[in-house]
Design a protein around this motif. Structure first.
Motif, mmCIF file in Angstrom:
data_model
loop_
_atom_site.group_PDB
_atom_site.id
_atom_site.type_symbol
_atom_site.label_atom_id
_atom_site.label_comp_id
_atom_site.label_asym_id
_atom_site.label_seq_id
_atom_site.Cartn_x
_atom_site.Cartn_y
_atom_site.Cartn_z
ATOM 1 N N THR A 97 0.834 -1.198 0.000
ATOM 2 C CA THR A 97 0.000 0.000 0.000
ATOM 3 C C THR A 97 0.874 1.255 0.000
ATOM 4 O O THR A 97 0.612 2.223 -0.716
ATOM 5 C CB THR A 97 -0.951 -0.013 1.213
ATOM 6 O OG1 THR A 97 -1.662 -1.251 1.224
ATOM 7 C CG2 THR A 97 -1.934 1.132 1.157
ATOM 8 N N GLN B 79 -8.540 0.154 -1.086
ATOM 9 C CA GLN B 79 -8.553 -1.260 -1.480
ATOM 10 C C GLN B 79 -9.915 -1.632 -2.070
ATOM 11 O O GLN B 79 -9.995 -2.279 -3.118
ATOM 12 C CB GLN B 79 -8.240 -2.144 -0.257
ATOM 13 C CG GLN B 79 -8.254 -3.639 -0.528
ATOM 14 C CD GLN B 79 -7.085 -4.096 -1.383
ATOM 15 O OE1 GLN B 79 -5.958 -3.670 -1.193
ATOM 16 N NE2 GLN B 79 -7.351 -4.957 -2.358
ATOM 17 N N ARG C 273 -1.880 5.141 7.674
ATOM 18 C CA ARG C 273 -2.245 3.790 8.082
ATOM 19 C C ARG C 273 -1.964 3.671 9.571
ATOM 20 O O ARG C 273 -0.901 4.072 10.055
ATOM 21 C CB ARG C 273 -1.425 2.746 7.331
ATOM 22 C CG ARG C 273 -1.484 1.391 8.042
ATOM 23 C CD ARG C 273 -1.131 0.244 7.205
ATOM 24 N NE ARG C 273 -2.050 0.082 6.097
ATOM 25 C CZ ARG C 273 -2.103 -1.030 5.345
ATOM 26 N NH1 ARG C 273 -1.312 -2.047 5.604
ATOM 27 N NH2 ARG C 273 -2.939 -1.115 4.336
ATOM 28 N N ARG D 154 -10.615 -5.073 7.643
ATOM 29 C CA ARG D 154 -11.056 -3.778 7.117
ATOM 30 C C ARG D 154 -11.309 -3.871 5.608
ATOM 31 O O ARG D 154 -12.099 -3.121 5.069
ATOM 32 C CB ARG D 154 -10.022 -2.708 7.422
ATOM 33 C CG ARG D 154 -8.602 -3.024 6.941
ATOM 34 C CD ARG D 154 -7.580 -2.125 7.631
ATOM 35 N NE ARG D 154 -6.218 -2.490 7.273
ATOM 36 C CZ ARG D 154 -5.172 -2.287 8.044
ATOM 37 N NH1 ARG D 154 -5.312 -1.723 9.223
ATOM 38 N NH2 ARG D 154 -3.953 -2.627 7.657
ATOM 39 N N VAL D 155 -10.615 -4.805 4.960
ATOM 40 C CA VAL D 155 -10.834 -4.993 3.529
ATOM 41 C C VAL D 155 -12.250 -5.508 3.303
ATOM 42 O O VAL D 155 -12.975 -5.020 2.423
ATOM 43 C CB VAL D 155 -9.794 -5.974 2.935
ATOM 44 C CG1 VAL D 155 -10.115 -6.292 1.477
ATOM 45 C CG2 VAL D 155 -8.386 -5.407 3.063
ATOM 46 N N GLY E 163 -6.003 2.400 5.640
ATOM 47 C CA GLY E 163 -6.223 1.222 6.480
ATOM 48 C C GLY E 163 -6.131 1.585 7.940
ATOM 49 O O GLY E 163 -5.065 1.982 8.391
ATOM 50 N N HIS F 193 -10.615 0.297 4.702
ATOM 51 C CA HIS F 193 -9.452 0.398 3.810
ATOM 52 C C HIS F 193 -10.040 0.794 2.452
ATOM 53 O O HIS F 193 -10.082 0.000 1.517
ATOM 54 C CB HIS F 193 -8.742 -0.947 3.750
ATOM 55 C CG HIS F 193 -7.396 -0.913 3.076
ATOM 56 N ND1 HIS F 193 -6.909 0.219 2.445
ATOM 57 C CD2 HIS F 193 -6.436 -1.867 2.918
ATOM 58 C CE1 HIS F 193 -5.712 -0.058 1.946
ATOM 59 N NE2 HIS F 193 -5.402 -1.305 2.214
#
Lengths: 309, 309, 309
Positions: free
Chosen positions: C59, C139, C108, C169-170, C130, C136
């Motif tokens: 990232t 993403q 992040r 979180r994704v 994130g 996130h």
């Protein structure tokens, strides 16, 4: 001007004409670093990645400056900050970098052969910036450049490489390179640090530095890795220094006008005495200066060789 | 506009006219950072190296932005990634960087005097970004800039510096700088953290912050290093905060329009209360903003002073 | 083209039209990365800061390349080198960065909500890269881009997200994003890794991957965090792989033309078999490629939305 290959993995894979082309290109790039504006627009907008799994200020910085002076964008990734700690494979890490449209990946890894694995799998150019005890081709090329710059030729020179030959990728790449260019290479070190059958690489083996240095045009000292001592491969720092370290007395055995080289970082007072490292025959800092020019040439020629994307 | 010296090693070595020139140049550079395009082409293609042997986000980032806004190329080298771990000497590390044709090396080191050693040995300009308990000249210059910006002058101001004077390079550089510019400096801290014979530097010593603050135009709080407590140099965080911390009550003793400064990072609730740090008299974030402008000025003036290579 | 907001904190806060605008802009930026000169001058001279309190090659590098390809200046600050170790608060660290006239901070952090705290306090734009187990967003947007690129639409697709839903979180950002865009989201994982009342987010819950995959247009595998095993949340790597890992047999249950996604880095042989990861349905590396384009779009649109300073 271009190399007709995608990658620079080792001296072993290069033809003599390619080596000559790199050196000639580096000669023209060397001047750039002496200007106020140390920059040519050649590789503007290219993406180059320094992927270092072993720490190295010198080589990482040299490649970074080479890329910046060619106006490329360069990204540093070191193992401590990388996903490798999360269990990703080397190849997955590299494929991910390439997926971000990198043009070139410069890789250092403790594992011999790691750059080859990447080169085979990737469309990006791969430069081996040192892999295990295998090769460190940009170091050998900058050493060659420096010898040629100082002595005017390579053909027929007597070059003594002294130290831990067995574990040294610098020694291996230099032996291959100097042989290709017609020099006569002598190697010397403690018997425990000389690989078996090294003569097959076309070198003469010496166990006493005095014999190796006698009549040499170039003395190339290798860095001694302190951790080898723990493995019992040599008795101690003081003994090593006494029997194999380069001091002024030993330098006097060489040919007049000898040059003293070292890939750095040097252990002062171990493999080389301060008087010799800082003395008139030393070209150690020239090697560092030339390193940027040679790496500019490598990056440039590999990129040009690939043509437009 | 140019400084007639190669290096910025400490306030101690600067003449008043040089300090004034840096401040004037910083005033003209400050506007650059407020633009959309925060960049001037002044130092395009120059190579500047941030060589940090102690971690520091603030100072490293400030110098990095200053260099980038002058369009220079900047390389970061920190001790954790450097060859220093391989036993190379400081001087060899620096000589190697210079051999790559660096124009300027910005160095932070825990050893007082380290930048002087480099400056003497190198042709590159050296900027001291903090050395041991010796000097941190760019901090003192940005503090001076901030005081002048806010209060319109330096001459005759009463400036109280409170905290661990003994170990603070910030205090030392500020005392030297403010004295040269005609301010009256008061210092204050626990007796164990006041160096013997500090009065010889031309300051008045106070042991109660109330006395130091009384009538002050500027209060400059120093960061307390938690590790000093282990050495028994002060009794505890709570006691320190109670006796020496800056709170609103103590601020009221100062002159009207007093400004509160701190080099950061701040320990909220230890040397400074949150109400004061975030309050109307605080210029702590102005110091950070001005730091970039002052560092642009330093980098620019040292480079110009050297003329073409 | 511009977003009418200062920050990108999460998918939750975005309207469908904003998501569509980011995707459309990314489509036009994607081509830039395929050129020799991978650069547009759009954000020349802007200062962007990567502020990473958790390590992340992927990232961080993706945002760094996105910024560089927009010609912005980008500075990397990671927690290991930051003043945070000196006890400074997150907000003070960020305020200091902003005081250096940053235009944008990409953050992040392991703490859910950290980017919101910064966004509220700062004038700089903040991008959440994130935060804890919260969101996130970049993403989810690059995943959306990739699905649309491959399947031509989002509306009505059946999308199975499989793995540790509770800590991801994704997963959260993708559920929010795909729902907004009209897809039907199925989630699946060990019961201990499915949050209570997750159905309220508008998803269907499955406990057997076979059921979740049956008829799916998209399978999105999540990375399993090895450390969860220690907390007793799943029995073991081999069991996890056997019951939840994606292999060719399970892929066959999906709709023809299914695409396989993974946010990376992948654990080969754990949540995904090598044959599937490298197979014809995998778009894992496309996600990485598209990540740069989507992040260029996010950075660009947030900057344009703010207008001139």
């Amino acid at each position: 001007m271009a190399l007709k290959r995608k990658d620079l993995l080792g001296i072993d894979y290069l033809e003599r004409s390619e080596i000559e082309e790199i050196i000639a290109t580096a000669e023209s790039f060397k001047e750039v670093s002496t200007r106020d504006i140390k920059k040519v627009p050649a590789l503007r907008g290219r993406t180059i990645v320094n992927l270092f799994f072993e720490p190295s200020t010198r080589t990482r910085t040299s490649f970074e400056l080479a890329a910046k002076r060619l106006s490329a964008d360069i990204i540093n990734i070191s193992s401590s900050t990388s996903s490798v700690v999360k269990g990703e494979t080397l190849l997955d890490t590299a494929r991910n970098i390439e997926a971000m449209n990198s043009d070139m990946i410069i890789v250092r890894h403790s594992m011999s052969g790691a750059p080859m694995i990447l080169a085979r799998a990737l469309k990006s150019s791969v430069i081996n910036a040192g892999d295990g005890s295998h090769e460190h081709p940009s170091q050998a090329l900058l050493d060659l450049f420096t010898i040629k710059e100082r002595l005017g030729r390579i053909e027929g020179l007597n070059i003594a490489i002294i130290g831990d030959i067995a574990h040294s990728r610098v020694a291996r790449s230099n032996i291959l390179c100097l042989n290709k260019m017609g020099a006569k290479v002598r190697i010397c070190g403690p018997a425990t640090l000389i690989p078996a059958e090294i003569e097959k690489m076309g070198v003469q083996v010496y166990f006493r530095p005095e014999d190796a240095i006698d009549g040499a045009d170039v003395i190339m000292m290798l860095r001694i890795q302190m951790e080898r001592q723990k493995s019992g491969l040599f008795p101690g720092i003081r003994e090593y220094s006494r029997f194999f370290g380069l001091n002024q007395e030993r330098v006097r055995l060489a040919k007049e006008g000898v040059i003293i080289m070292h890939p750095g970082p040097i252990n002062r007072g171990v493999e080389i005495s301060p008087e010799v490292a800082d003395g008139p025959y030393s070209v150690i800092l020239d090697q560092v200066t030339n390193g940027v020019a040679v790496r500019m040439a490598i990056i440039y020629l590999l990129t040009e060789g690939r043509g437009s994307l």
